[in-house]
Scaffold this motif. Structure first.
Motif, PDB file in Angstrom:
ATOM      1  N   LYS A 254       3.041  68.905  14.975  1.00 35.91           N
ATOM      2  CA  LYS A 254       1.810  69.361  15.601  1.00 35.91           C
ATOM      3  C   LYS A 254       1.703  68.706  16.974  1.00 35.91           C
ATOM      4  CE  LYS A 254      -0.842  69.847  11.291  1.00 35.91           C
ATOM      5  NZ  LYS A 254      -2.081  69.434  10.563  1.00 35.91           N
ATOM      6  N   GLN A 255       1.378  69.509  17.990  1.00 36.66           N
ATOM      7  CA  GLN A 255       1.225  68.947  19.318  1.00 36.66           C
ATOM      8  C   GLN A 255       0.160  69.698  20.101  1.00 36.66           C
ATOM      9  OE1 GLN A 255       4.958  69.252  21.389  1.00 36.66           O
ATOM     10  NE2 GLN A 255       4.769  71.439  21.727  1.00 36.66           N
ATOM     11  N   LYS A 256      -0.369  69.038  21.124  1.00 34.76           N
ATOM     12  CA  LYS A 256      -1.386  69.618  22.004  1.00 34.76           C
ATOM     13  C   LYS A 256      -0.972  69.291  23.435  1.00 34.76           C
ATOM     14  CE  LYS A 256      -5.029  68.948  18.547  1.00 34.76           C
ATOM     15  NZ  LYS A 256      -6.327  68.268  18.234  1.00 34.76           N
TER      16      LYS A 256
ATOM     17  N   PRO B 213      -1.674  74.203  22.155  1.00 33.80           N
ATOM     18  CA  PRO B 213      -1.608  73.600  20.823  1.00 33.80           C
ATOM     19  C   PRO B 213      -0.655  74.402  19.944  1.00 33.80           C
ATOM     20  CG  PRO B 213      -3.613  74.885  21.052  1.00 33.80           C
ATOM     21  CD  PRO B 213      -2.910  74.956  22.374  1.00 33.80           C
ATOM     22  N   SER B 214       0.148  73.724  19.161  1.00 33.75           N
ATOM     23  CA  SER B 214       1.119  74.446  18.337  1.00 33.75           C
ATOM     24  C   SER B 214       1.438  73.658  17.078  1.00 33.75           C
ATOM     25  CB  SER B 214       2.408  74.719  19.117  1.00 33.75           C
ATOM     26  OG  SER B 214       3.077  73.510  19.426  1.00 33.75           O
ATOM     27  N   ASN B 215       1.791  74.406  16.047  1.00 35.29           N
ATOM     28  CA  ASN B 215       2.344  73.873  14.804  1.00 35.29           C
ATOM     29  C   ASN B 215       3.729  74.476  14.622  1.00 35.29           C
ATOM     30  OD1 ASN B 215      -0.113  72.533  14.140  1.00 35.29           O
ATOM     31  ND2 ASN B 215      -0.936  74.465  13.384  1.00 35.29           N
ATOM     32  N   ARG B 216       4.702  73.645  14.374  1.00 36.31           N
ATOM     33  CA  ARG B 216       6.071  74.131  14.287  1.00 36.31           C
ATOM     34  C   ARG B 216       6.736  73.583  13.039  1.00 36.31           C
ATOM     35  NH1 ARG B 216      10.135  72.643  19.074  1.00 36.31           N
ATOM     36  NH2 ARG B 216       9.739  70.587  18.196  1.00 36.31           N
ATOM     37  N   ARG B 217       7.465  74.447  12.357  1.00 34.81           N
ATOM     38  CA  ARG B 217       8.220  74.025  11.170  1.00 34.81           C
ATOM     39  C   ARG B 217       9.692  74.365  11.361  1.00 34.81           C
ATOM     40  NH1 ARG B 217       6.341  75.036   5.065  1.00 34.81           N
ATOM     41  NH2 ARG B 217       5.183  73.159   5.675  1.00 34.81           N
ATOM     42  N   ILE B 218      10.546  73.389  11.107  1.00 34.38           N
ATOM     43  CA  ILE B 218      11.997  73.574  11.160  1.00 34.38           C
ATOM     44  C   ILE B 218      12.554  73.235   9.782  1.00 34.38           C
ATOM     45  CG2 ILE B 218      14.152  72.862  12.248  1.00 34.38           C
ATOM     46  CD1 ILE B 218      12.546  72.068  14.699  1.00 34.38           C
ATOM     47  N   GLN B 219      13.292  74.170   9.220  1.00 29.10           N
ATOM     48  CA  GLN B 219      13.920  73.961   7.918  1.00 29.10           C
ATOM     49  C   GLN B 219      15.441  73.979   8.076  1.00 29.10           C
ATOM     50  OE1 GLN B 219      11.327  77.226   6.115  1.00 29.10           O
ATOM     51  NE2 GLN B 219      11.407  75.757   4.417  1.00 29.10           N
ATOM     52  N   VAL B 220      16.092  72.948   7.558  1.00 24.38           N
ATOM     53  CA  VAL B 220      17.539  72.803   7.713  1.00 24.38           C
ATOM     54  C   VAL B 220      18.140  72.433   6.359  1.00 24.38           C
ATOM     55  CG1 VAL B 220      19.404  71.556   8.863  1.00 24.38           C
ATOM     56  CG2 VAL B 220      17.279  72.038  10.096  1.00 24.38           C
TER      57      VAL B 220
ATOM     58  N   ALA C  76      10.490  60.391   3.167  1.00 26.33           N
ATOM     59  CA  ALA C  76       9.346  60.823   3.960  1.00 26.33           C
ATOM     60  C   ALA C  76       9.425  60.110   5.307  1.00 26.33           C
ATOM     61  CB  ALA C  76       8.040  60.481   3.260  1.00 26.33           C
ATOM     62  N   ASN C  77       9.550  60.898   6.376  1.00 20.56           N
ATOM     63  CA  ASN C  77       9.662  60.367   7.736  1.00 20.56           C
ATOM     64  C   ASN C  77       8.467  60.894   8.523  1.00 20.56           C
ATOM     65  OD1 ASN C  77      10.248  60.056  10.503  1.00 20.56           O
ATOM     66  ND2 ASN C  77      12.448  60.158  10.163  1.00 20.56           N
ATOM     67  N   THR C  78       7.520  60.020   8.840  1.00 22.35           N
ATOM     68  CA  THR C  78       6.311  60.428   9.558  1.00 22.35           C
ATOM     69  C   THR C  78       6.181  59.614  10.835  1.00 22.35           C
ATOM     70  OG1 THR C  78       4.933  58.848   8.358  1.00 22.35           O
ATOM     71  CG2 THR C  78       5.141  61.061   7.423  1.00 22.35           C
ATOM     72  N   GLY C  79       5.476  60.188  11.820  1.00 23.46           N
ATOM     73  CA  GLY C  79       5.321  59.439  13.052  1.00 23.46           C
ATOM     74  C   GLY C  79       4.409  60.117  14.042  1.00 23.46           C
TER      75      GLY C  79
ATOM     76  N   LEU D 216       1.234  63.697  19.490  1.00 21.87           N
ATOM     77  CA  LEU D 216       2.148  64.550  18.733  1.00 21.87           C
ATOM     78  C   LEU D 216       2.395  63.907  17.370  1.00 21.87           C
ATOM     79  CD1 LEU D 216       5.398  66.265  19.951  1.00 21.87           C
ATOM     80  CD2 LEU D 216       5.463  64.831  17.925  1.00 21.87           C
ATOM     81  N   GLU D 217       2.365  64.716  16.326  1.00 24.10           N
ATOM     82  CA  GLU D 217       2.570  64.215  14.965  1.00 24.10           C
ATOM     83  C   GLU D 217       3.708  64.976  14.310  1.00 24.10           C
ATOM     84  OE1 GLU D 217      -0.979  64.591  12.724  1.00 24.10           O
ATOM     85  OE2 GLU D 217      -2.237  63.519  14.167  1.00 24.10           O
ATOM     86  N   TRP D 218       4.513  64.277  13.539  1.00 25.71           N
ATOM     87  CA  TRP D 218       5.527  64.959  12.745  1.00 25.71           C
ATOM     88  C   TRP D 218       5.569  64.398  11.324  1.00 25.71           C
ATOM     89  CZ3 TRP D 218       7.342  61.127  16.175  1.00 25.71           C
ATOM     90  CH2 TRP D 218       8.101  60.114  15.619  1.00 25.71           C
ATOM     91  N   ARG D 219       5.919  65.284  10.416  1.00 22.17           N
ATOM     92  CA  ARG D 219       6.119  64.925   9.006  1.00 22.17           C
ATOM     93  C   ARG D 219       7.421  65.595   8.573  1.00 22.17           C
ATOM     94  NH1 ARG D 219       1.684  62.807   6.556  1.00 22.17           N
ATOM     95  NH2 ARG D 219       2.550  63.326   4.510  1.00 22.17           N
ATOM     96  N   ARG D 220       8.416  64.782   8.330  1.00 23.26           N
ATOM     97  CA  ARG D 220       9.721  65.289   7.938  1.00 23.26           C
ATOM     98  C   ARG D 220      10.032  64.824   6.508  1.00 23.26           C
ATOM     99  NH1 ARG D 220      12.631  63.002  11.605  1.00 23.26           N
ATOM    100  NH2 ARG D 220      12.692  64.768  13.066  1.00 23.26           N
TER     101      ARG D 220
END
Length: 586
Positions: free
Chosen positions: A300-302, A267-274, A356-359, A332-336
């Motif tokens: 977020k993914q497992k 399980p992990s939470n990852r943040r990418i800032q660009v 807001a880009n979610t999926g 897997l979830e993302w919030r951009r």
């Protein structure tokens, strides 16, 4: 290669991007006695947050070169296996010649007792570099840790590079068809003591598929004591967000068979800032518009992974091997979030928008190999089959708000996408090898079949449509490919000279069928791929090598669709027609 298309909200002509000036960094890595340190790894980091920017490998003389480095403050560091140089602070405003970076010797002492551990060995062969690590100090971690210590190999979050080119990962000469995240997950879960050696093949010989660039081949060890052996592992990594890993490994061996089973949960939470900046320039060379975008991507993914290997001796000269791996990444979830400011050439604010880009995404990747091998006194004959099944479904919602300089709302725009993909890959391969005296011969044939079904829908529009995205882009796309290949290779080793030559032929038949375009594209071609290697070893410290090869660049099968992937309605990726992707390389 994917291309990113950025579209403005109004018609622009003669638009180009203003590129920042870039420079070169060069230097040399040496030992404390000033002798060159061949194939050392040199990494360049941002001084502000030590984010890795670039990585290169030194050549046989220890020389290295970075190209395309933007102006700024950087930290540079060299490494070789477990040895690390001091950081070098660089203020890059022009081309920089660093000079010599001295690598300290590795000495481990405990009081008056010197701790001696077996060190890995780097061996140069005619067609590859072999990093022999079995039963050495570098196998104390996981398999990914070994790769990070491998001379000549650059590791980064997106994969592995050999001589500046992305490498295809093989395990025991079998291609691993996984994403970068899945490969990292696989290697983090494999204990280092399962690895015998790491092979860096810059110019792959005829026995390997002709597509792609360099090959990273991981050779696993069969040297496990009789009986059962098991292990548990856990890891915690704290970056901006946390990442966990839990796993177990089981080994069992008797006189005629051995079994390996490994499971990992990550399980992990990852943040990418660009931060992105675009300047629009008119034909006179003047900047008339600037777009600045801050993007934050949280994921977020497992991920679950299972790896299995079973070897069985059928007699003195026959054996079968079954290997399988499965990766499941549910929910897997993302919030951009993207915040953009648009200004004119003088820097006066024109407007802003935020997206807001979610999926969510569900993915499964299951693969299996079965190989029979018959050994003789002077060679071997093997017959093998492979199957991969990949499935992925993705749901995405995008919503954008536009504002004037005073912060008042101008308009909104939003839409959803639904995408599904299924890929089936099946191969059969026959290989024969024979050795007599100093010469070795290899020959074989391979058949591959690939089918990829893709579907995407654009729906639930808010605020109308535009030229970049509309319901008319919904499409179904099917890609099929057949490759029939055969190869012949000869090699010889003398006291100080080695040579290898090979020829591979591939017949490719490919078909792409788009419902939206109502057209079918077909490819039908035959290509020959010759290879040649020569190595002259003068002494223990000096050698001369030459290699030549011809390759073909085929797209990744999970990229084989002409769909657009949207960050927002102004920024998307689109895969070009597959006919443009088949390019020879020398």
């Amino acid at each position: 290669m994917k291309k990113t298309l950025t579209l403005s909200l109004f018609l622009l002509a003669n638009i180009c991007f203003l590129q920042a000036q870039e420079f070169e960094l060069s230097g040399k890595v040496v030992n404390q006695d000033s002798s060159p340190l061949s194939f050392a790894t040199v990494l360049l980091y941002k001084n502000s947050d030590t984010t890795q920017v670039k990585g290169v490998s030194a050549d046989e003389e220890g020389d290295f070169l970075f190209k395309g480095v933007p102006a700024g403050l950087y930290l540079l560091r060299a490494s070789y296996v477990s040895r690390l140089s001091n950081y070098v602070l660089l203020d890059v405003q022009q081309d920089v010649k660093i000079g010599a970076i001295v690598m300290p010797e590795e000495v481990n002492e405990l009081g008056e007792v010197v701790v001696a551990a077996k060190k890995p060995v780097l061996k140069r062969q005619a067609d590859r570099l072999v990093f022999q690590v079995e039963n050495t100090v570098v196998t104390q971690g996981n398999s990914l840790d070994i790769l990070k210590s491998t001379p000549g190999l650059i590791t980064n979050p997106n994969g592995f590079n050999i001589r500046g080119q992305g490498a295809t990962v093989y395990i025991n000469n079998r291609r691993v068809r996984l994403s970068s995240d899945e490969i990292n997950q696989l290697l983090e879960g494999l204990p280092g003591n399962t690895v015998q050696s790491v092979e860096l093949i810059h110019n792959p010989p005829a026995q390997y598929d002709a597509d792609g660039g360099p090959i990273l081949n991981i050779v696993t060890s069969k040297n496990v004591s009789l009986g059962y052996k098991g292990s548990l592992n856990a890891a915690y990594t704290q970056g901006i967000l946390a990442k966990y890993q839990f796993g177990m490994s089981h080994y069992w061996q008797n006189e005629n068979s051995n079994l390996f089973l490994n499971y990992n949960f990550s399980p992990s939470n990852r943040r990418i800032q660009v931060d992105k900046g675009i300047n629009f320039i008119n034909p006179q060379g003047d900047v008339f518009s600037r777009w600045l975008t801050d993007e934050v991507d949280d994921r977020k993914q497992k991920m679950h992974s299972v790896n299995f290997a079973y070897d069985l001796k059928l007699g003195e000269k026959d054996a079968i091997s079954l290997t399988a791996n499965a990766f499941v990444n549910p929910d897997l979830e993302w919030r951009r979030r993207m915040d953009a400011t648009l200004s004119n050439g003088s820097g006066v604010l024109d407007s802003t928008f935020n997206t807001a880009n979610t999926g969510t995404e569900n993915a499964e990747n299951i693969a299996a190999d079965l190989v029979w091998k018959h050994s003789t006194d002077n060679g071997s004959l093997s017959l093998g089959g492979h199957y991969t099944r990949f499935e992925e479904d993705q749901n995405q919602t995008i919503f954008t708000r536009y504002f004037n300089p005073a912060g008042q709302s101008l308009n909104t725009f939003g839409f959803d996408t639904r995408a599904d993909q299924q890929i089936d890959i099946a191969t059969a391969q026959l290989d024969y090898s024979y050795q007599k005296g100093v010469s070795s011969w290899e020959m074989g044939a391979k058949y591959s079949y690939i089918a990829s079904d893709n579907e995407i829908d654009y729906l639930n529009f808010i605020g109308g449509t535009n030229d970049a995205v509309n319901a008319g882009l919904s499409d179904e796309y099917r890609y099929e490919e057949e490759v029939l290949a055969a190869y012949l290779s000869w090699s010889a080793d003398w006291e100080k000279f080695s040579a290898k030559a090979g020829l591979r032929g591939e017949q490719t038949n490919a078909l792409g069928d788009s419902r939206l375009l109502n057209e079918v594209n077909e490819l039908d071609f035959f290509r020959l791929f010759p290879t040649l290697y020569m190595l002259w070893t003068v002494d223990d410290s000096n050698s001369f090598a030459f290699d030549y090869g011809r390759r073909v660049d085929r797209p990744q099968y999970n990229d084989l669709n002409p769909f657009r992937y949207f960050y927002n309605e102004n920024d998307f990726e689109e895969e070009p027609a597959f006919t443009a992707r088949f390019q020879p390389q020398f």
